[in-house]
Design a protein around this motif. Structure first.
Motif, PDB file in Angstrom:
ATOM      1  N   VAL A 176      19.503 -14.363  23.506  1.00 35.34           N
ATOM      2  CA  VAL A 176      20.435 -15.119  24.337  1.00 35.34           C
ATOM      3  C   VAL A 176      19.987 -16.578  24.453  1.00 35.34           C
ATOM      4  O   VAL A 176      20.819 -17.488  24.499  1.00 35.34           O
ATOM      5  N   PHE A 177      18.663 -16.792  24.471  1.00 33.55           N
ATOM      6  CA  PHE A 177      18.106 -18.140  24.586  1.00 33.55           C
ATOM      7  C   PHE A 177      17.468 -18.558  23.268  1.00 33.55           C
ATOM      8  O   PHE A 177      16.874 -17.742  22.563  1.00 33.55           O
ATOM      9  N   ASN A 178      17.552 -19.848  22.971  1.00 31.40           N
ATOM     10  CA  ASN A 178      16.909 -20.378  21.767  1.00 31.40           C
ATOM     11  C   ASN A 178      16.735 -21.884  21.945  1.00 31.40           C
ATOM     12  O   ASN A 178      17.693 -22.588  22.248  1.00 31.40           O
ATOM     13  N   GLU A 179      15.527 -22.371  21.772  1.00 26.82           N
ATOM     14  CA  GLU A 179      15.286 -23.813  21.868  1.00 26.82           C
ATOM     15  C   GLU A 179      15.696 -24.550  20.597  1.00 26.82           C
ATOM     16  O   GLU A 179      15.705 -25.780  20.568  1.00 26.82           O
ATOM     17  N   PHE A 180      16.011 -23.819  19.522  1.00 30.15           N
ATOM     18  CA  PHE A 180      16.429 -24.391  18.241  1.00 30.15           C
ATOM     19  C   PHE A 180      15.419 -25.422  17.747  1.00 30.15           C
ATOM     20  O   PHE A 180      15.749 -26.592  17.501  1.00 30.15           O
ATOM     21  N   ASP A 181      14.189 -24.956  17.571  1.00 30.11           N
ATOM     22  CA  ASP A 181      13.112 -25.848  17.152  1.00 30.11           C
ATOM     23  C   ASP A 181      12.898 -25.785  15.648  1.00 30.11           C
ATOM     24  O   ASP A 181      11.842 -25.363  15.161  1.00 30.11           O
ATOM     25  N   ALA A 182      13.939 -26.191  14.907  1.00 27.79           N
ATOM     26  CA  ALA A 182      13.873 -26.316  13.451  1.00 27.79           C
ATOM     27  C   ALA A 182      13.497 -24.992  12.787  1.00 27.79           C
ATOM     28  O   ALA A 182      13.966 -23.931  13.201  1.00 27.79           O
ATOM     29  N   LEU A 183      12.615 -25.035  11.785  1.00 26.63           N
ATOM     30  CA  LEU A 183      12.295 -23.858  10.981  1.00 26.63           C
ATOM     31  C   LEU A 183      10.838 -23.407  11.154  1.00 26.63           C
ATOM     32  O   LEU A 183      10.323 -22.639  10.352  1.00 26.63           O
ATOM     33  N   SER A 184      10.187 -23.923  12.199  1.00 22.26           N
ATOM     34  CA  SER A 184       8.819 -23.530  12.516  1.00 22.26           C
ATOM     35  C   SER A 184       7.882 -23.817  11.341  1.00 22.26           C
ATOM     36  O   SER A 184       7.969 -24.872  10.719  1.00 22.26           O
TER      37      SER A 184
END
Length: 371
Positions: A176-184
């Motif tokens: 449900v949550f995601n900080e969308f921090d690229a591709l790690s």
């Protein structure tokens, strides 16, 4: 991007090889071993049951690190970074009334790369942080990864939401949550420019023709004040796709394009303001787009770090889904090598296809670093 992979990568590798061969060592190779143990206790009420988990903190997991570097006679430096996470019962996987993974051990190959550094910047080849990794996480509170900050799903990702009628749903905090921090971290080649007036530019070409671009800026000002900001653009391209010989095409691709960033301001008084915002467009994922917004107000005084924060994620689980997180976090630096931390989190969600109950979590732990 195929043209970039075809021409830029061989050229960059050839350049690194040529530079390394041309310059003999100026001094002996410097080698270092370091690492940490980071364990936590997660107390959770999911609206139906209360449970306690003894977990490894995924935010900054237990790990061992081997690093080395050597100065060359031409002034350049060559080095390597090998880091592996090793633990069990990860906090991002643990769930209420589901302790089946407590005995399972995870092995996380975090870094395995070599680099060449000089007045031209730095080239890194291997398993490495993608160029845009951590662009969501600029935060001077000192609580990112240690019970605070935008990456709270690392402490609670495996927790399932319970429907109003008491049933376990497929919706988890980590979905449900995601900080969308690229591709790690990625198998990639990465370039970082020299820092000019506080600004550093980065780019990487990752597996699956994915690419990441990032810009970072940091500066200090009067009496200990600091400001930093980071921004990114990412295209995952073919990463995650598998070739289906029957259809003669690639399938199961989850391609997305991402943009956004984060910023943090530390005032001389110790007050910290932090914001983060990311937008992600899904090209092939069965949904349209998603956004994440984070804001935190903190205070740093000596060995003490505080933060109250709020996060909102829209569209990560499905079109129309919404998640809200309210958090309060504290960290105490007991010694230079030992950090104690504790936090409270409230997770709410809607638009999941069914009504769900709120989740309350108390998360506390200790990180001990060596060398």
């Amino acid at each position: 991007m195929r043209s970039i992979n075809k021409y830029v990568l061989p050229s960059a590798v050839s350049l690194i090889t040529a530079m390394g061969v041309a310059a003999p060592a100026a001094q002996a190779f410097d080698f270092k071993v370091s690492g940490q143990v980071d364990r936590a206790v997660s107390v959770v009420d999911n609206g139906k049951n209360t449970d306690v988990g003894f977990v490894d903190n995924t935010g900054s997991n237990t790990r061992f690190r081997f690093t080395g570097d050597q100065m060359m006679s031409n002034g350049m430096k060559v080095g390597f970074d090998y880091e592996i996470g090793l633990g069990n019962n990860a906090s991002a996987s643990w769930d209420v009334k589901n302790s089946g993974n407590e005995q399972s051990t995870f092995l996380d190959n975090r870094q395995a790369n070599i680099y060449l550094e000089g007045n031209f910047g730095r080239f890194t080849l291997g398993k490495v942080d993608g160029a845009a990794n951590a662009t969501s996480e600029v935060d001077y509170s000192g609580l990112t990864y240690l019970s605070g900050g935008v990456d709270f799903a690392d402490y609670a990702g495996g927790l399932s939401f319970i429907s109003k009628d008491g049933q376990v749903t497929s919706a988890k905090v980590g979905k449900v949550f995601n900080e969308f921090d690229a591709l790690s971290r990625q198998n990639a080649i990465r370039y970082d420019s020299p820092t000019f007036n506080g600004t550093t530019l980065s780019a990487s070409v990752d597996s699956g023709h994915a690419y990441e671009l990032a810009a970072r800026y940091a500066t200090d000002f009067a009496r200990g004040g600091k400001f930093a900001v980071a921004a990114d653009y990412v295209d995952s391209q073919n990463q995650g796709e598998k070739y289906d010989p029957k259809k003669s095409l690639y399938v199961n691709g989850h391609r997305f394009r991402e943009m956004g960033g984060s910023a943090s301001l530390l005032l001389p008084s110790g007050i910290v303001f932090t914001v983060s915002g990311k937008h992600r467009d899904f090209v092939r994922y069965g949904k349209n787009s998603a956004n994440n917004y984070f804001a935190g107000i903190g205070y740093v005084k000596g060995n003490n770090h505080f933060q109250v924060n709020y996060d909102r994620t829209d569209g990560a689980y499905m079109d129309g889904s919404k998640g809200n997180q309210y958090g309060l976090a504290y960290r105490r630096d007991w010694t230079k090598s030992i950090q104690l931390y504790a936090s409270y989190h409230l997770y709410t969600a809607s638009g999941l296809g069914t009504g769900v109950k709120d989740i309350n979590q108390i998360y506390t732990g200790v990180r001990l670093k060596f060398m």
